[in-house]
Design a protein around this motif. Structure first.
Motif, PDB file in Angstrom:
ATOM      1  N   GLY A 260       0.485  -1.621  -0.261  1.00  0.00           N
ATOM      2  CA  GLY A 260       0.163   0.257   0.092  1.00  0.00           C
ATOM      3  C   GLY A 260       0.646   1.220   0.185  1.00  0.00           C
ATOM      4  N   VAL A 261       2.424   0.897   0.108  1.00  0.00           N
ATOM      5  CA  VAL A 261       3.148   2.120   0.318  1.00  0.00           C
ATOM      6  C   VAL A 261       4.274   2.371  -0.890  1.00  0.00           C
ATOM      7  N   ARG A 262       3.940   2.914  -2.370  1.00  0.00           N
ATOM      8  CA  ARG A 262       4.428   3.354  -3.435  1.00  0.00           C
ATOM      9  C   ARG A 262       5.671   3.238  -3.545  1.00  0.00           C
ATOM     10  N   ASP A 263       7.304   2.722  -3.742  1.00  0.00           N
ATOM     11  CA  ASP A 263       8.158   3.303  -3.265  1.00  0.00           C
ATOM     12  C   ASP A 263       8.874   3.785  -2.142  1.00  0.00           C
ATOM     13  N   PRO A 264       8.293   2.275  -0.517  1.00  0.00           N
ATOM     14  CA  PRO A 264       8.862   3.095   0.211  1.00  0.00           C
ATOM     15  C   PRO A 264      10.083   2.916   0.754  1.00  0.00           C
ATOM     16  N   GLN A 265      10.274   3.604   1.548  1.00  0.00           N
ATOM     17  CA  GLN A 265      11.755   4.157   2.481  1.00  0.00           C
ATOM     18  C   GLN A 265      11.312   3.707   3.875  1.00  0.00           C
ATOM     19  N   VAL A 266      12.152   2.366   3.984  1.00  0.00           N
ATOM     20  CA  VAL A 266      12.063   1.527   5.433  1.00  0.00           C
ATOM     21  C   VAL A 266      13.151   2.120   6.086  1.00  0.00           C
ATOM     22  N   ARG A 267      13.306   2.029   7.464  1.00  0.00           N
ATOM     23  CA  ARG A 267      14.366   2.331   8.144  1.00  0.00           C
ATOM     24  C   ARG A 267      13.830   1.280   9.738  1.00  0.00           C
ATOM     25  N   VAL A 268      15.090   0.995  10.040  1.00  0.00           N
ATOM     26  CA  VAL A 268      14.959  -0.403  11.337  1.00  0.00           C
ATOM     27  C   VAL A 268      15.651   0.653  12.010  1.00  0.00           C
ATOM     28  N   HIS A 269      14.605   0.599  13.117  1.00  0.00           N
ATOM     29  CA  HIS A 269      15.590   1.979  14.328  1.00  0.00           C
ATOM     30  C   HIS A 269      15.785   0.759  15.676  1.00  0.00           C
ATOM     31  N   THR A 270      16.543   0.988  15.797  1.00  0.00           N
ATOM     32  CA  THR A 270      17.550   0.158  17.778  1.00  0.00           C
ATOM     33  C   THR A 270      17.650   1.312  18.456  1.00  0.00           C
ATOM     34  N   GLU A 271      18.829   0.805  19.342  1.00  0.00           N
ATOM     35  CA  GLU A 271      19.064   2.016  20.874  1.00  0.00           C
ATOM     36  C   GLU A 271      20.150   2.661  19.554  1.00  0.00           C
ATOM     37  N   ARG A 272      20.772   1.641  18.757  1.00  0.00           N
ATOM     38  CA  ARG A 272      22.003   2.246  17.400  1.00  0.00           C
ATOM     39  C   ARG A 272      22.316   3.279  17.158  1.00  0.00           C
ATOM     40  N   GLY A 273      20.793   3.638  16.611  1.00  0.00           N
ATOM     41  CA  GLY A 273      20.352   4.428  15.453  1.00  0.00           C
ATOM     42  C   GLY A 273      19.734   3.827  14.916  1.00  0.00           C
ATOM     43  N   LYS A 274      19.371   3.890  13.353  1.00  0.00           N
ATOM     44  CA  LYS A 274      19.214   3.432  12.737  1.00  0.00           C
ATOM     45  C   LYS A 274      19.799   3.109  11.117  1.00  0.00           C
ATOM     46  N   ALA A 275      19.033   2.170   9.982  1.00  0.00           N
ATOM     47  CA  ALA A 275      19.545   1.439   9.542  1.00  0.00           C
ATOM     48  C   ALA A 275      18.013   1.620   8.324  1.00  0.00           C
ATOM     49  N   PRO A 276      18.374   1.656   6.754  1.00  0.00           N
ATOM     50  CA  PRO A 276      17.635   0.678   5.640  1.00  0.00           C
ATOM     51  C   PRO A 276      16.992  -0.679   5.827  1.00  0.00           C
ATOM     52  N   TRP A 277      15.988  -1.209   5.451  1.00  0.00           N
ATOM     53  CA  TRP A 277      15.739  -1.994   6.110  1.00  0.00           C
ATOM     54  C   TRP A 277      16.196  -3.063   4.821  1.00  0.00           C
ATOM     55  N   GLU A 278      16.555  -4.267   5.650  1.00  0.00           N
ATOM     56  CA  GLU A 278      17.293  -5.424   4.233  1.00  0.00           C
ATOM     57  C   GLU A 278      16.599  -6.809   4.690  1.00  0.00           C
ATOM     58  N   PRO A 279      16.554  -7.723   3.946  1.00  0.00           N
ATOM     59  CA  PRO A 279      15.641  -8.390   4.113  1.00  0.00           C
ATOM     60  C   PRO A 279      17.294  -9.319   4.212  1.00  0.00           C
ATOM     61  N   GLY A 280      16.532 -10.141   5.229  1.00  0.00           N
ATOM     62  CA  GLY A 280      17.510 -10.813   6.836  1.00  0.00           C
ATOM     63  C   GLY A 280      17.956 -10.874   7.209  1.00  0.00           C
ATOM     64  N   MET A 281      17.372  -8.829   7.768  1.00  0.00           N
ATOM     65  CA  MET A 281      18.424  -8.182   8.992  1.00  0.00           C
ATOM     66  C   MET A 281      17.962  -8.911  10.432  1.00  0.00           C
ATOM     67  N   ARG A 282      19.030  -9.200  11.585  1.00  0.00           N
ATOM     68  CA  ARG A 282      19.387  -9.367  12.258  1.00  0.00           C
ATOM     69  C   ARG A 282      19.674  -8.347  13.666  1.00  0.00           C
ATOM     70  N   VAL A 283      19.273  -8.136  14.866  1.00  0.00           N
ATOM     71  CA  VAL A 283      20.151  -7.416  15.993  1.00  0.00           C
ATOM     72  C   VAL A 283      20.339  -8.486  17.131  1.00  0.00           C
ATOM     73  N   GLU A 284      20.603  -8.188  17.624  1.00  0.00           N
ATOM     74  CA  GLU A 284      21.308  -9.020  19.180  1.00  0.00           C
ATOM     75  C   GLU A 284      20.731  -7.717  20.294  1.00  0.00           C
ATOM     76  N   ALA A 285      19.824  -8.993  21.022  1.00  0.00           N
ATOM     77  CA  ALA A 285      19.656  -7.972  22.282  1.00  0.00           C
ATOM     78  C   ALA A 285      20.666  -7.633  23.090  1.00  0.00           C
ATOM     79  N   ALA A 286      21.727  -7.694  22.900  1.00  0.00           N
ATOM     80  CA  ALA A 286      22.896  -7.234  24.027  1.00  0.00           C
ATOM     81  C   ALA A 286      23.027  -5.652  23.281  1.00  0.00           C
ATOM     82  N   GLU A 287      22.602  -5.534  22.302  1.00  0.00           N
ATOM     83  CA  GLU A 287      23.094  -4.444  21.993  1.00  0.00           C
ATOM     84  C   GLU A 287      21.607  -3.620  22.074  1.00  0.00           C
ATOM     85  N   THR A 288      20.653  -3.549  22.144  1.00  0.00           N
ATOM     86  CA  THR A 288      19.334  -2.765  21.617  1.00  0.00           C
ATOM     87  C   THR A 288      18.075  -3.701  22.668  1.00  0.00           C
TER      88      THR A 288
END
Length: 312
Positions: A260-288
């Motif tokens: 439902g969004v054309r040409d979406p710009q997706v950002r992932v936010h954690t305690e370490r800041g933000k990063a562009p979304w990529e399939p297969g992304m992983r995060v560590e609970a020790a870091e955020t």
């Protein structure tokens, strides 16, 4: 109010709106029709410092639309929403920062089973700038669409959203973070549901909707056209928005479905800041302690904002 309940699922609603009974231009009947046209499942009537007149919403709800009562508590030092009030209940608005009457008003709303939401905390008009402490409320309205016809995302929303985002990590780690809500603050025709809060509730009933909003099991959409599913998985366990994932010390894989969004710009936010979304992304609970996503149009306007998934 409401008809026969529906079971567990995602429900779309608008928790901030006004009718002709305060300073809106639409009648309750017109707003109920607009809610159905906008794809909403529930709405909360929040007149300025007045209760809905007896019978104003009678017969307008049904199996497809739940109607809750509320109030926009409009003071000289900011506005806040009382959601889930009893018929005829009126919250005292003659209080200021530091007054015992403020604390008493919050208690009365919660005693009725309702919740208290900081409304448009950076609104640019006299009395609109919220001076009450944000931590006093159950949730924060970070996206207000009152000016959606000409300013879909303005500086006031940006300030409220940024302030909420800066406070999130500390709140999550302290165990009392506040969910973000998005509402239209409808006064005029064509505003309802822009934006809207999408909530996972056990059923379409007032207690279930309010419980899910308090828990942050929700995300904000610019309209019913936007569909989103965001989850995290680790060690065979999965959690969704507003839930806590025990990672057992392993990386959490992130999963996103969006339409439902054309040409979406997706950002992932954690305690370490933000990063562009990529399939297969992983995060560590020790870091955020959390992860959330924002979906924006190419010009920077938001299309969807989620509450966090909590990580341990």
């Amino acid at each position: 109010m409401g008809g026969r309940t529906r079971g567990p699922g995602w429900y779309r609603g608008d928790c901030h709106l006004h009718t002709v009974h305060s300073d809106g231009e639409l009648t309750p009947a017109e707003l109920a029709a607009a809610a159905r046209a906008a794809g909403l499942d529930f709405l909360v009537a929040t007149e300025h410092n007045c209760a809905a007149p007896p019978g104003a919403w009678d017969g307008l709800d049904g199996d497809d639309l739940l109607i809750l009562l509320g109030q926009e508590v409009t003071t000289r030092t900011g506005h806040w929403l009382a959601l889930g009030l009893r018929p005829g209940q009126l919250v005292d608005w003659q209080h200021r920062v530091g007054s015992a009457a403020f604390d008493r008003a919050l208690r009365e709303v919660r005693a009725a089973g309702g919740m208290c939401v900081a409304a448009h905390p950076h609104a640019p008009y006299p009395g609109g700038d919220l001076m009450f402490p944000l931590e006093a409320f159950d949730a924060v309205e970070v996206w207000n669409g009152a000016w959606a016809s000409d300013r879909p995302w303005n500086a006031d929303n940006h300030a409220a959203h940024a302030e909420w985002g800066r406070r999130l990590a500390a709140g999550v780690r302290a165990g009392h973070w506040q969910p973000a809500l998005g509402n239209s603050d409808t006064h005029l025709r064509g505003q309802l549901g822009t934006p809207q809060t999408v909530v996972f509730a056990e059923e379409l009933s007032p207690p279930a909707i309010l419980a899910a909003l308090r828990a942050g099991r929700s995300w904000i959409a610019e309209s019913s056209a936007v569909q989103l599913e965001f989850t995290a998985e680790a060690d065979g366990r999965r959690a969704g928005i507003g839930e806590r994932l025990d990672t057992a010390g392993r990386p959490a894989g992130l999963y996103l479905r969006l339409s439902g969004v054309r040409d979406p710009q997706v950002r992932v936010h954690t305690e370490r800041g933000k990063a562009p979304w990529e399939p297969g992304m992983r995060v560590e609970a020790a870091e955020t302690s959390f992860v959330r996503v924002e979906v924006r149009h190419p010009d920077g306007r938001p299309a969807a904002l989620t509450n966090p998934i909590l990580l341990t």
